[in-house]
Structures are given as C-alpha cells and as structure tokens.
Scaffold this motif. Structure first.
Motif, short mmCIF file in Angstrom:
data_model
loop_
_atom_site.label_atom_id
_atom_site.label_comp_id
_atom_site.label_asym_id
_atom_site.label_seq_id
_atom_site.Cartn_x
_atom_site.Cartn_y
_atom_site.Cartn_z
N ARG A 91 0.82 -1.21 0.00
CA ARG A 91 0.00 0.00 0.00
C ARG A 91 0.86 1.27 0.00
O ARG A 91 0.55 2.25 -0.67
CB ARG A 91 -0.93 -0.01 1.22
N THR A 92 1.99 1.22 0.75
CA THR A 92 2.91 2.36 0.76
C THR A 92 3.54 2.56 -0.61
O THR A 92 3.71 3.70 -1.07
CB THR A 92 3.99 2.15 1.83
N MET A 93 3.90 1.49 -1.27
CA MET A 93 4.49 1.57 -2.61
C MET A 93 3.52 2.24 -3.58
O MET A 93 3.93 3.04 -4.44
CB MET A 93 4.86 0.17 -3.12
N GLU A 94 2.25 1.93 -3.47
CA GLU A 94 1.26 2.52 -4.36
C GLU A 94 1.07 4.01 -4.10
O GLU A 94 1.04 4.81 -5.03
CB GLU A 94 -0.08 1.79 -4.19
N ARG A 95 0.98 4.38 -2.83
CA ARG A 95 0.70 5.78 -2.48
C ARG A 95 1.88 6.70 -2.76
O ARG A 95 1.69 7.85 -3.16
CB ARG A 95 0.32 5.88 -0.99
N GLU A 96 3.11 6.19 -2.55
CA GLU A 96 4.28 7.05 -2.67
C GLU A 96 5.08 6.80 -3.95
O GLU A 96 6.28 7.06 -4.01
CB GLU A 96 5.19 6.85 -1.45
N SER A 97 4.42 6.32 -4.97
CA SER A 97 5.13 5.93 -6.20
C SER A 97 5.80 7.11 -6.92
O SER A 97 6.78 6.92 -7.64
CB SER A 97 4.16 5.23 -7.16
N LYS A 98 5.31 8.31 -6.72
CA LYS A 98 5.88 9.46 -7.42
C LYS A 98 7.20 9.93 -6.80
O LYS A 98 8.06 10.46 -7.50
CB LYS A 98 4.88 10.62 -7.43
N THR A 99 7.35 9.73 -5.50
CA THR A 99 8.53 10.29 -4.82
C THR A 99 9.45 9.23 -4.22
O THR A 99 10.49 9.57 -3.66
CB THR A 99 8.09 11.22 -3.67
N THR A 100 9.10 7.95 -4.31
CA THR A 100 9.89 6.92 -3.66
C THR A 100 9.99 5.67 -4.54
O THR A 100 9.01 5.26 -5.15
CB THR A 100 9.27 6.52 -2.30
N ARG A 101 11.19 5.11 -4.59
CA ARG A 101 11.41 3.82 -5.23
C ARG A 101 11.83 2.82 -4.17
O ARG A 101 12.53 3.17 -3.23
CB ARG A 101 12.50 3.92 -6.30
N PHE A 102 11.42 1.58 -4.34
CA PHE A 102 11.74 0.54 -3.38
C PHE A 102 12.64 -0.51 -4.05
O PHE A 102 12.46 -0.85 -5.22
CB PHE A 102 10.47 -0.15 -2.88
N CYS A 103 13.61 -1.00 -3.27
CA CYS A 103 14.44 -2.12 -3.71
C CYS A 103 14.35 -3.21 -2.66
O CYS A 103 14.84 -3.04 -1.53
CB CYS A 103 15.89 -1.69 -3.92
N LEU A 104 13.71 -4.30 -3.00
CA LEU A 104 13.59 -5.45 -2.10
C LEU A 104 14.70 -6.44 -2.44
O LEU A 104 14.91 -6.77 -3.61
CB LEU A 104 12.23 -6.13 -2.25
N ILE A 105 15.39 -6.91 -1.41
CA ILE A 105 16.50 -7.84 -1.60
C ILE A 105 16.20 -9.11 -0.81
O ILE A 105 15.86 -9.05 0.37
CB ILE A 105 17.82 -7.21 -1.11
N CYS A 106 16.29 -10.25 -1.48
CA CYS A 106 15.96 -11.51 -0.80
C CYS A 106 16.73 -12.66 -1.42
O CYS A 106 17.29 -12.55 -2.52
CB CYS A 106 14.46 -11.78 -0.88
N ASN A 107 16.75 -13.78 -0.70
CA ASN A 107 17.35 -15.01 -1.22
C ASN A 107 16.33 -15.84 -2.00
O ASN A 107 16.67 -16.47 -2.99
CB ASN A 107 17.92 -15.85 -0.07
N TYR A 108 15.09 -15.83 -1.53
CA TYR A 108 14.05 -16.66 -2.14
C TYR A 108 12.86 -15.78 -2.54
O TYR A 108 12.13 -15.27 -1.70
CB TYR A 108 13.59 -17.76 -1.18
N ILE A 109 12.66 -15.66 -3.84
CA ILE A 109 11.58 -14.82 -4.35
C ILE A 109 10.22 -15.42 -4.04
O ILE A 109 9.21 -14.71 -3.97
CB ILE A 109 11.74 -14.62 -5.88
N SER A 110 10.16 -16.73 -3.80
CA SER A 110 8.89 -17.39 -3.53
C SER A 110 8.27 -16.93 -2.21
O SER A 110 7.08 -17.13 -1.98
CB SER A 110 9.09 -18.91 -3.49
N ARG A 111 9.07 -16.29 -1.34
CA ARG A 111 8.55 -15.84 -0.05
C ARG A 111 8.04 -14.40 -0.09
O ARG A 111 7.61 -13.86 0.92
CB ARG A 111 9.63 -15.96 1.02
N ILE A 112 8.11 -13.78 -1.25
CA ILE A 112 7.58 -12.43 -1.42
C ILE A 112 6.18 -12.55 -2.02
O ILE A 112 5.98 -13.27 -3.01
CB ILE A 112 8.48 -11.58 -2.34
N ILE A 113 5.22 -11.87 -1.44
CA ILE A 113 3.84 -12.00 -1.91
C ILE A 113 3.70 -11.46 -3.33
O ILE A 113 4.41 -10.52 -3.73
CB ILE A 113 2.85 -11.29 -0.96
#
Length: 322
Positions: A165-187
């Motif tokens: 929800r935060t990613m959607e609301r702040e898409s104009k001013t913020t970029r996110f970088c998610l780092i993980c070992n297993y992509i299957s655990r990200i929704i």
C-alpha cells in the motif's frame, strides 16, 4: 565461504591505527590528520554499476535505467554474497552523487526489522519526506528517494501487505528495492510491482581474483585458494570410508573453521554430478538432499546438524555403490 570472505576483508580494521601516544601527539601538533580505518569489505565495495562483478545481465539493464536518471521498483534475489546490496548502493551513488546519497537512501535489514510497525513508522515516514537538493556536478538529481529492504523474504505477510500500500501511495517520490534469497517468499502483489533481477552465484575464480586484487593493493601476501578443495575431498573420502566418527570430525572441523555451508553445498553438487562411480538414481537422492539442506540453512537451521544429515545421505549412497 561468504562468512570467511567477510572475516578476511574486515581484517583491515587494524591497519592505519596509531598508538595512543602518537595520536595525542598528532592531535596537538596538527601536522597529521587522523585517518579513520575502513574495513576492506566497505573500502572495496563497488562504487559504480560497472564495477559489479559477474552480473552482466543485471548491470546492462540497470545502466539503461540510469541513463534516463530513473529507476523502477526493484526486486533483487539470489544466493547470499552475490552483490545484491552492493549493486543497489552503487546505483544510488550514480543517481544522487555524494552530496545527496545519504539523504535520499533508507536502508533497513528486514530480518531484524520485519514487523508491520516498522513499515508503518520508518518506511512510511521516510517515503513521505519531500525531495530537495541538487548535485554539485551539474547533473540532474532524480526526483525520488530509494528505500532498500534487505532480507525482505523475512518480512511477515502483514508487513508485506502494508508495504504494498505504501508503494502505491508514494510511487511518485519513492522507489523501493527489495533484496531476498528466495523470491517465492515475497507475496505476488509486491513482486508484480517490481522489476525482478536474479543474481547468479559467484564462481570460485571470480572470488579468488577479487581477493587477490585486494591483497595486491594492500600489500598483503595471500594463498590463492578461496575455498580449499581439500575439504570437499576429505568430506567425500570420509563418506567412502563408512566411518561416521571420521565423517563427524570432518564436519566439525569445517564448521569450526568458518567455512560457509551454502558454498560447500554448491561445490558438492558439482562434484557429485561429475562422479562416475555413482548412478543417476544415487545422484538424484544426493542432489535432492542438497536442495533440502540449502533450504533449511536459508531458514536459519544449524549448519552442523544439516551437514551431518547431508553426509549421512551421501554415505548411504556411496555404500550402495560399493
């Protein structure tokens, strides 16, 4: 092995430290400036995208994004120690320059701060901050900030949902970088909002070359072996001997000396596949156990117990081939 590399690289912490008396003398005379010692793992971290090793596809795509001074939301996944965090930090340096770098970046380790409260407080607060400042070199600073969530696959599902929800609301001013070992655990709602990049495991030759380059620059003599193949050979020899006591000693030595089990698993996989004295059924049984152990280690299981369990399966298959 990644642990051993980090321990080796952090060995620079003692270099450049003056005795207390010399420090006092330098401080009073003003003739010398006190130099802060920097661990080699930070000193030799890539400063730009081009310095990232062995991830050609990722580098090529990110370079195109940087040319337009823009980035999508990113999802980096792959084994530990492959350069995921270093890559996004290098990209941020190129985007913002040294003046704005610290102001525009929020880096969190999601395994330590993985609850929904962190998303609501730290992430949400930083995302709402306005973007200000300009680069001194005349280049245009992009109108957004970057939030880096390391080990994002350790976040709870509730926290991931709140992050979406935060990613959607702040898409104009913020970029996110998610780092993980297993992509299957990200929704899925998060993965669908990110450009996904898989980081390949580094080969031994790449890591060896990098370490030897650092040793040369620091005037340190170092053996050329990064992960000695002797430990793999001794492990398999113990399995062949059908002696659990000998096998237990080899595994204990491996764990006590700090060898990373995940790297040894990768090497064992290659060795097992190439062994001619095992049939396909035996190789399948061992590689299946390798996969199970790798998953358990990623979940935080005890290295010694997992390697003993793996060794028991390998010993069983070797016994059948005799």
């Amino acid at each position: 092995m990644c642990r051993k590399m980090q321990a080796f690289l952090k060995g620079a912490g003692v270099i450049g430290i003056k005795p207390a008396k010399e420090k006092a003398a330098a401080g009073t005379s003003g003739e010398n400036k006190k130099q802060k010692s920097v661990p080699w793992v930070e000193k030799y971290r890539p400063k730009c995208i081009s310095e990232v090793a062995f991830q050609e596809e990722v580098v090529a795509v990110l370079k195109k994004s940087l040319e337009g001074a823009d980035l999508p939301n990113l999802l980096f996944y792959g084994p530990p120690g492959t350069g995921k965090t270093s890559t996004i930090l290098a990209a941020a340096r190129e985007l913002f320059g040294p003046e704005l770098y610290r102001k525009r970046i929020l880096e969190l380790n999601a395994s330590d701060e993985r609850g929904i409260q962190v998303v609501r407080e730290k992430v949400k607060s930083f995302a709402k901050l306005t973007v200000a400042g300009s680069r001194s070199d005349g280049k245009t600073a992009p109108p957004f900030k970057i939030i880096i969530l390391d080990e994002a696959d350790s976040m709870t599902n509730a926290a991931q949902a709140a992050l979406r929800r935060t990613m959607e609301r702040e898409s104009k001013t913020t970029r996110f970088c998610l780092i993980c070992n297993y992509i299957s655990r990200i929704i899925e709602p998060l993965t669908s909002r990110c450009s996904k990049f898989r980081f390949k495991p580094l080969t031994d030759s790449i890591q060896e070359k990098r370490l030897l380059d650092i040793c040369e620059k620091e005037n340190v003599q170092c053996r050329s072996e990064v992960v000695p193949s002797e430990i793999i050979d001794s492990h398999l020899a113990a399995c062949h001997s059908s002696s659990f006591e000998k096998l237990e000693t080899v595994v204990k030595n491996m764990v006590n000396e700090g060898y990373a089990a995940t790297q040894l698993i990768n090497q064992l996989h290659d060795v097992i596949i190439d062994k001619e004295d095992l049939n396909d059924q035996q190789k399948s049984a061992i590689t299946l156990k390798l996969a199970e152990v790798d998953k358990c280690l990623a979940d935080g299981a005890d290295e010694y117990l997992q390697m003993i369990a793996l060794s028991a399966v390998i010993m069983q298959q070797f016994t059948q081939s005799v």
